[in-house]
Enzyme design. Structure first.
Site, PDB file in Angstrom:
ATOM      1  N   ASP A   1       0.789  -1.222   0.000  1.00  0.00           N
ATOM      2  CA  ASP A   1       0.000   0.000   0.000  1.00  0.00           C
ATOM      3  C   ASP A   1       0.821   1.271   0.000  1.00  0.00           C
ATOM      4  OD1 ASP A   1      -2.675  -0.530   0.043  1.00  0.00           O
ATOM      5  OD2 ASP A   1      -2.756  -0.927   2.191  1.00  0.00           O
TER       6      ASP A   1
HETATM    7  O1  IFM Z   1      -1.385  -5.236   1.697  1.00  0.00           O
HETATM    8  C1  IFM Z   1      -1.544  -4.239   2.670  1.00  0.00           C
HETATM    9  C2  IFM Z   1      -2.859  -4.470   3.332  1.00  0.00           C
HETATM   10  O2  IFM Z   1      -3.914  -4.359   2.424  1.00  0.00           O
HETATM   11  C3  IFM Z   1      -3.080  -3.487   4.457  1.00  0.00           C
HETATM   12  N1  IFM Z   1      -1.989  -3.520   5.381  1.00  0.00           N
HETATM   13  C4  IFM Z   1      -0.682  -3.300   4.784  1.00  0.00           C
HETATM   14  C5  IFM Z   1      -0.408  -4.288   3.661  1.00  0.00           C
HETATM   15  C6  IFM Z   1       0.946  -3.985   3.016  1.00  0.00           C
HETATM   16  O3  IFM Z   1       1.056  -2.645   2.650  1.00  0.00           O
END
Ligand code: IFM
Length: 822
Positions: free
Chosen positions: A495
């Site tokens: 993200d």
């Molecule tokens: O993949 C994401 C998830 O959707 C939300 N928490 C962080 C992860 C990695 O950035």
């Protein structure tokens, strides 16, 4: 043991010292009604939506010693002396002669002895009910009779959790409490904001009559609120509570429940109830749970649920901590993440713009589906209903309204980057895993509408589930950048890397590759030969591109920026190598043998630490808006060179695909929280569930865990352990048994229930190899290969022998699709 131990026979973790390094929590109930209960009896409860229908005011940011959401006091009259005890340790912090919190499966049992009074409180929510029960038993150990009054206390939140924190004018002017008299001298203390007075209201009640009550915090604490929770004025004075029905202010619920004179050695019992319901239903709920037999029966039903849920996979291996996690704590965490997504924990506060994530829940479903297939199917339906007609997906939805949005990407609307490049692809793996688990192929024909924003649901375009999956792959096929690699969009799984313009993501390419293999397998099973050819060709094409432009010499790069810059390359001073590009190139079946070995060895040499594998390295050392959120963290924290546990099981799985069971298991063990139990002050978080992240070795607090419970780590570690290390995984045409274990193990056994039959699997490893099935017999009959055709009922004995030929495998060559199966 520092703060507790695993009691595997009772399927509990037992906390023996209340001064844990952070609150250690457990989940009770479900999103419809439930929340977290900590080891000192505090509870954060909500009904349906933690942001829009919050019940208790639990503020994780307050110090651990503080009152949080709910608590319990005892007022003890011993001769002329009146003392106040808090049996949950907080908020009075009196020394405990003994303290024990049993973290159970959807219940918490806290037992203390303080000043000669033993209190045992079992906290749980009956399945399908909107009421939290606290079954309280108090025993007088003082050697003389005492009079005991039990005082449960709740501090309420406004139902709009954000308003509670941001509005100190409207909120206190609207909160109100009211007494509801019930049969047999009982009462319920109702609480609600004025605008909800005719809707469901909060209530606190008890199975016994109430002597007096309080609903105004100021009156309870006393001294114009200079009284404290540790020594509330209203209790210290020894008299009756004021019976105030608050018409504004900070509302609490406090009931003084008289237990009378308790002889030495005697136990008294009462049940308190904190719920939310329509007024007319409350008397029935209170009457029902005033009957101890109903309470015991509800508790028994919870145990039955968990017995059923966990029975789908049970193992016995030479590693006790592995077994504790795989048999109890990991599937429990999987179930909770499937239910709660990232909605409510000590870290995820369920307020504002965080809904149920398309990407997160698709992955969670894969961990929770074996134990709870109907719930998994229901969640899949909801996720598919927020996929758009073009095949991409909304980033998240809000369960109370089923409204969906694009998460943080909403901010990028003007730049047209409304899509996360990975979201829609996860559903392909999730649905295929569900089909393999359940054999429910009729689901593929079910019609589910696509998400079209303001258009009413019954006017939206619909498509079969199979159509949804095809459209997901097609979207990615169409949306590639100038290297032919799928676009990143606002972000991919990571993200926090948010690159400008038409950046490309190697991760999305690999996730697409996995999806293509899943649909290839499915179509082959369904006899759709033209589609098999199409998806195989798409897979080969994307694999060629990844290997053409993505190989850096020793490992795969991670992103291509529109500017031409590459991230995850040895040319980068920071972010030179990213774990996911290596593991996923193997999972997708894109990496040829020597590249797979080199890429995973590079992870081992450059990113592995004794507490787990870092997500990337070296960490970015300053904020860079061109790279995005990852650079807002200091090096070693979260996605910026932290040990992001969600990514670790992908490396474990990739290692099993190379047949390297020793390394896969080493990676498993180094993040197994149960193995941190004896040295947990550094780790800090619960030893019975996975946290999302651990600070990496560039950070001064290397080894500190954070964001426990709601993480994709739960699902993937469970999958890595059960499907790849122990190697027992449902495929379309049978149950595959193809372990990849540590060579030190002489064998293990598994009981797996799937599609109506139970398989008792015994694996022996006389040659001490990592992998390679050289013998497989089912009910005494020898079978070639590793796939046992499904039975529809009965108990079946499977004997498996591992042997020499499986030392190192050729990645991607042994089976068809490895996310599905190699
Ligand atoms: O993949 C994401 C998830 O959707 C939300 N928490 C962080 C992860 C990695 O950035």
């Amino acid at each position: 043991m520092k703060y507790g131990f695993f009691d595997n026979d009772r399927r509990e973790y037992v906390i023996t010292d209340p001064r844990t390094p952070t609150k250690w929590v457990n989940y009770v109930g479900c999103l419809a009604f439930g929340g977290i209960v900590d080891h000192t009896g505090g509870a954060l409860l909500c009904a349906g939506d933690p942001g829009l229908n919050r019940i208790t005011k639990y503020i994780p940011q307050m110090p651990a010693s503080e009152f949080k959401g709910t608590t319990l006091y005892l007022r003890v009259r011993d001769g002329d002396e009146v003392s106040v005890i808090s049996p949950f340790f907080t908020p009075c912090l009196d020394p405990c002669d003994s303290y024990e919190c049993r973290v159970g499966l959807s219940y918490q049992k806290i037992t203390t002895e303080i000043a000669g009074i033993r209190t045992e409180v079992t906290i749980f929510i009956p399945a399908g009910e909107a009421v939290e029960l606290r079954d309280i038993r108090v025993t007088n150990l003082r050697g003389r009779p005492v009079e005991i009054e039990i005082v449960p206390v709740v501090e309420y939140s406004h139902f709009d959790a954000l308003k509670q924190l941001t509005n100190a004018d409207w909120v206190p002017q609207t909160m109100m409490s009211e007494k509801l008299s019930l049969k047999y001298g009982r009462m319920a203390l109702l609480q609600y904001p004025f605008l909800r007075k005719d809707d469901a209201v909060n209530f606190l009640s008890a199975s016994r009559p109430v002597n007096s009550f309080e609903s105004d915090r100021k009156a309870f604490l006393g001294d114009n609120e200079y009284g404290t929770w540790a020594c509330p004025g209203a209790l210290a004075e020894g008299g009756r509570l004021s019976n105030c029905e608050a018409r504004r202010g900070d509302n609490i619920g406090a009931l003084a429940i008289g237990m009378g004179s308790v002889a030495s050695g005697d136990e008294v019992r009462t049940v308190t109830m904190l719920g939310q319901d329509r007024r007319e239903r409350i008397p029935f709920v209170v009457e029902k749970y005033s009957d101890p037999a109903e309470v015991d029966a509800a508790f028994g039903r919870l145990a039955d649920f968990w017995q059923e849920n966990l029975s789908v996979f049970q193992c016995e291996t030479p590693d006790a901590e592995f077994d504790a996690m795989v048999n109890i704590h990991n599937p429990r965490q999987c179930y909770m993440t499937m239910n709660w997504s990232r909605y409510l924990s000590l870290y995820q506060l369920g307020i504002g713009t965080r809904g149920i994530g398309f990407r997160d829940s698709s992955q969670d479903v894969m961990g929770g589906m074996a134990g709870a297939p109907s719930e998994a199917k229901e969640l899949l339906r909801k996720l598919l209903s927020i996929q758009k007609p073009d095949g991409s997906a909304m980033h998240q939805f809000y369960p109370a309204t089923m409204h969906a949005d694009c998460g943080d990407a909403e901010e990028e609307k003007e730049k047209g980057k409304l899509v996360y490049g990975d979201d829609h692809l996860w559903i392909v793996s999730a649905v295929c895993a569900f089909l393999k688990e359940t054999g429910d192929y009729g689901f593929l024909d079910e019609e589910i509408s696509f998400y079209e924003g303001a258009i009413p649901i019954d006017e939206r375009e619909g498509g079969s589930v199979f159509d949804h999956l095809q459209r997901a792959l097609e979207w990615t096929k169409r949306n590639v950048g100038r290297h032919g690699i799928p676009l990143l969009g606002y972000a991919d799984w990571n993200d926090t890397v948010n690159l400008p313009g038409d950046a490309e993501s190697l991760f999305n390419a690999c996730l697409y590759g996995v999806g293509l293999r899943e649909l290839t397998d499915l179509c082959r099973f369904l006899g759709k030969r033209d589609l098999v050819a199409r998806y195989e060709s798409d897979h080969a094409e994307m694999g060629a591109r990844v290997n053409g432009v993505g190989w850096d010499g020793e490992w795969y790069v991670r992103y291509f920026m529109e500017s031409g810059e590459v991230l995850g390359s040895s040319d980068n001073a920071h972010g030179a190598i990213y774990t996911n590009a290596q593991s996923w190139a193997v999972l997708a079946g894109f990496a040829p043998d020597e590249r797979a070995l080199s890429a995973l060895d590079a992870v081992n040499e450059r990113l592995n630490t004794r507490f787990g594998i870092k997500l990337s390295g070296p960490g970015y050392n300053a904020y860079d808006p061109e790279i995005g959120g990852v650079t807002t963290y200091p090096p070693g924290a979260k996605e910026n060179g932290g040990i992001f546990l969600h990514s670790n099981p992908w490396v474990m799985i990739a290692e099993t695909m190379l047949g390297r069971g020793d390394r896969a298991f080493e990676y498993y063990s180094q993040i197994n929280p149960a193995k941190r139990n004896d040295d947990i002050d550094l780790f800090e978080v619960e030893p019975y569930c996975y946290p999302q992240n651990i600070l990496g070795d560039e950070h001064p607090q290397f080894g500190l865990g954070r964001n426990s419970w709601l993480s994709g780590t739960a699902s993937w570690t469970y999958q890595a352990a059960t499907r790849f290390i122990l190697g027992v995984r449902p495929a379309h045409d049978g149950l595959v048994i193809d372990p990849c274990i540590p060579s030190a193990w002489d064998g293990f056994s598994v009981t797996r229930k799937v599609r109506g039959a139970t398989y008792h699997i015994r694996v022996s490893n006389p040659g001490r190899v990592n992998s390679g099935v050289v013998g497989l017999a089912i009910d005494g009959k020898q079978l070639d290969g590793t796939c046992v055709p499904y039975f529809t009922s009965g108990e079946h004995e499977i004997e498996v022998t591992l042997g020499e030929f499986g030392a190192v495998r050729e990645p991607g060559s042994t089976h068809s699709s490895e996310m599905a199966v190699r």
